[in-house]
Design a protein around this motif. Sequence first.
Motif, short mmCIF file in Angstrom:
data_model
loop_
_atom_site.label_atom_id
_atom_site.label_comp_id
_atom_site.label_asym_id
_atom_site.label_seq_id
_atom_site.Cartn_x
_atom_site.Cartn_y
_atom_site.Cartn_z
N GLY A 158 0.85 -1.32 0.03
CA GLY A 158 0.15 0.05 -0.09
C GLY A 158 0.81 1.33 -0.10
O GLY A 158 0.54 2.36 0.10
N GLY A 159 2.14 0.99 -0.15
CA GLY A 159 3.11 2.35 -0.27
C GLY A 159 3.28 2.92 -1.65
O GLY A 159 2.56 2.42 -2.55
N ASP A 160 4.32 3.77 -1.77
CA ASP A 160 4.47 4.23 -2.98
C ASP A 160 4.94 3.23 -4.24
O ASP A 160 4.65 3.55 -5.21
CB ASP A 160 5.50 5.45 -2.90
CG ASP A 160 5.06 6.52 -2.40
OD1 ASP A 160 3.89 7.05 -2.54
OD2 ASP A 160 5.83 7.19 -1.78
N SER A 161 5.63 2.50 -3.61
CA SER A 161 6.01 1.12 -4.91
C SER A 161 5.10 0.63 -5.12
O SER A 161 4.91 0.26 -6.57
CB SER A 161 7.21 0.23 -3.80
OG SER A 161 8.39 0.87 -3.77
N GLU A 164 3.00 2.75 -7.43
CA GLU A 164 3.96 3.05 -8.85
C GLU A 164 3.63 1.61 -9.74
O GLU A 164 3.40 1.73 -10.85
CB GLU A 164 5.20 3.59 -8.45
CG GLU A 164 5.96 3.88 -9.68
CD GLU A 164 7.12 4.50 -9.22
OE1 GLU A 164 7.38 5.46 -9.14
OE2 GLU A 164 8.03 3.83 -9.06
N ARG A 181 -3.46 -4.50 2.90
CA ARG A 181 -4.04 -5.24 4.10
C ARG A 181 -4.69 -4.31 4.96
O ARG A 181 -5.22 -5.10 6.05
CB ARG A 181 -2.51 -5.73 4.77
CG ARG A 181 -1.76 -4.72 5.43
CD ARG A 181 -0.44 -5.49 5.96
NE ARG A 181 0.29 -4.23 6.38
CZ ARG A 181 1.32 -4.61 7.28
NH1 ARG A 181 1.88 -5.86 7.19
NH2 ARG A 181 2.51 -3.85 7.46
N ARG A 182 -4.65 -3.24 4.86
CA ARG A 182 -5.67 -2.21 5.91
C ARG A 182 -6.90 -1.43 5.08
O ARG A 182 -6.93 -2.02 3.93
CB ARG A 182 -4.63 -1.08 6.51
CG ARG A 182 -3.66 -1.51 7.26
CD ARG A 182 -2.69 -0.36 8.17
NE ARG A 182 -2.03 0.25 7.01
CZ ARG A 182 -2.01 1.61 7.11
NH1 ARG A 182 -2.79 2.42 7.63
NH2 ARG A 182 -1.00 2.06 6.08
N ARG A 186 -0.81 3.69 2.37
CA ARG A 186 0.44 4.60 2.93
C ARG A 186 0.89 5.46 1.96
O ARG A 186 1.66 6.31 2.24
CB ARG A 186 1.36 3.59 3.48
CG ARG A 186 2.80 4.12 4.14
CD ARG A 186 3.84 2.96 4.24
NE ARG A 186 3.24 1.91 5.33
CZ ARG A 186 3.41 2.33 6.77
NH1 ARG A 186 3.96 3.29 7.22
NH2 ARG A 186 2.92 1.38 7.49
N ILE A 244 6.28 -4.87 -0.92
CA ILE A 244 6.05 -4.40 0.76
C ILE A 244 7.31 -3.89 1.07
O ILE A 244 7.48 -4.24 2.38
CB ILE A 244 5.67 -5.69 1.09
CG1 ILE A 244 6.37 -6.65 1.10
CG2 ILE A 244 4.10 -5.94 0.67
CD1 ILE A 244 5.97 -7.96 1.97
#
Length: 320
Positions: A158-161, A164, A181-182, A186, A244
Motif C-alpha cells: 500500500g506504499g509508493d512502490s 507505482e 492489508r488495511r 500508505r 512491501i
Amino acid sequence: MSTESADRVEDIIICGSGPAGLTAALYAARANLRPLVLEGMQPGGQLTITTDVENFPGFEEGIMGPTLMDTMKKQVERFGTRMLLDEVTEADLSAQPIVLRTANGQTLRTRALVIATGATARYLGLPNEIRLQGHGVSACATCDGFFFQGVEIAVVGGGDSAAEEANFLTKFASRVHLLVRRDALRASKIMADRVMKNPKVTIHWNTEVADVLGAKEVEGIRVRDTQTGAETDWGHIKGLFLAIGHKPNSDPFVGQLDHDETGYLVTQPGSTRTNLPGVFAAGDIQDHTYRQAVTAAGSGCMAALDAERWLEAQEAGDGG
Ligand code: NDP
C-alpha cells in the motif's frame, strides 16, 4: 583462496557481487588495484533470482539474470579480481587501514572499501511464494511486468512502490488487483490518487495473500479478508508482485556510517563517498529510488573511480 595473511593490507575490498560490486571490481581491476570481492551469501545478488533480463543494455534478445551475473564475474576475474565466498559481519571503518571481520572468521585489512551489499526485497514468507519466484512471483515490476501481457495480476502493498508498480503494470496486464492489508494506502497523496483513478486497477482493502497456487507457475492466489478471516481462491490471477518494501543489507556498517531511517547508506551528492574517508557505497545499498541493475552498475563504476582517486591522493600525501 582460503586464508589471508594477518598483516596483508589490500588496496581495495569490495563487499557485494551484484552489478554494483562487480562493476566496481571491473574498474578497480583495470586500474591495477587487484580488488578483493567478498561475494556475500547470495553471489550475484538480486539478478540471480530473476529469469529473463530484457532491460540491461547490450543484449538484443535479453539475457537470463544468472547468466548475466556469471558473465560479469568471468569478466572481472579476467582482469585479476579475486573473489571470496564470504561476507562482512563486523567492521572498523574509522581505522586506517580499515579492518573487516567475516562470517568465515577471517580478518581483512584494506585501504579503501566499496560497500555494494545491495538490498533485499521483502517477501511475505509463504513457502509457495518462494518456490514460484521467477515463475509468476516477482518483486520487480520493471524487470518482469512485460511477461504478463493481457492477463490479470495482483500487487501486494500500500506504499509508493505498490502504487507505482500497480500503475506501471497496467501497461501489460488486462487488470491489476492491488491488495492492501488495511483500509488505507500508505502511499503519498499524488501516487494514491493516481492509482485510485486508474480504470485498470481494482483496489481490494483489508485483503492479504494467504497462499500462492500452482505447480510450476502461478495459477491463482488464495486471499484472506483481514477483518473476517474468510479465505477465497482467485484462479484468474496469473502473476503476483510483492511491493512491501526492501531491506538494505547495511547491518555491519550502520553504526559507523550516515544512513537514513530505514538503513540506506547516505552518500555525498554526486559522489559515492560516505561520511568516512576511504569508504564508498554503490548500488541499492544507497539507492531506494531507481534500484535497477544498470543504475547499480553505473554507481559501481563511480565508486571505483572515487576510490582510485582517493588512493592516489593518499599516496600523494594530500589526504584526498
Ligand atoms: P513502504 O514501507 O513505504 O510501504 C510498504 C507497504 O507494504 C505498506 O503499505 C505496508 O502496509 C505494506 N506491507 C508491509 N508488509 C506487508 C505484508 N506482510 N503484507 C501486506 N502488506 C504489507 O515501502 P515502499 O517500497 O512502498 O517505499 C519505500 C520508500 O521509497 C518510501 O519512502 C517511498 O516513499 C519511497 N518510494 C518513492 C517513490 C516515488 O516517489 N516515486 C516510488 C517508490 C518508493 P502498511 O501500510 O499497513 O504498513
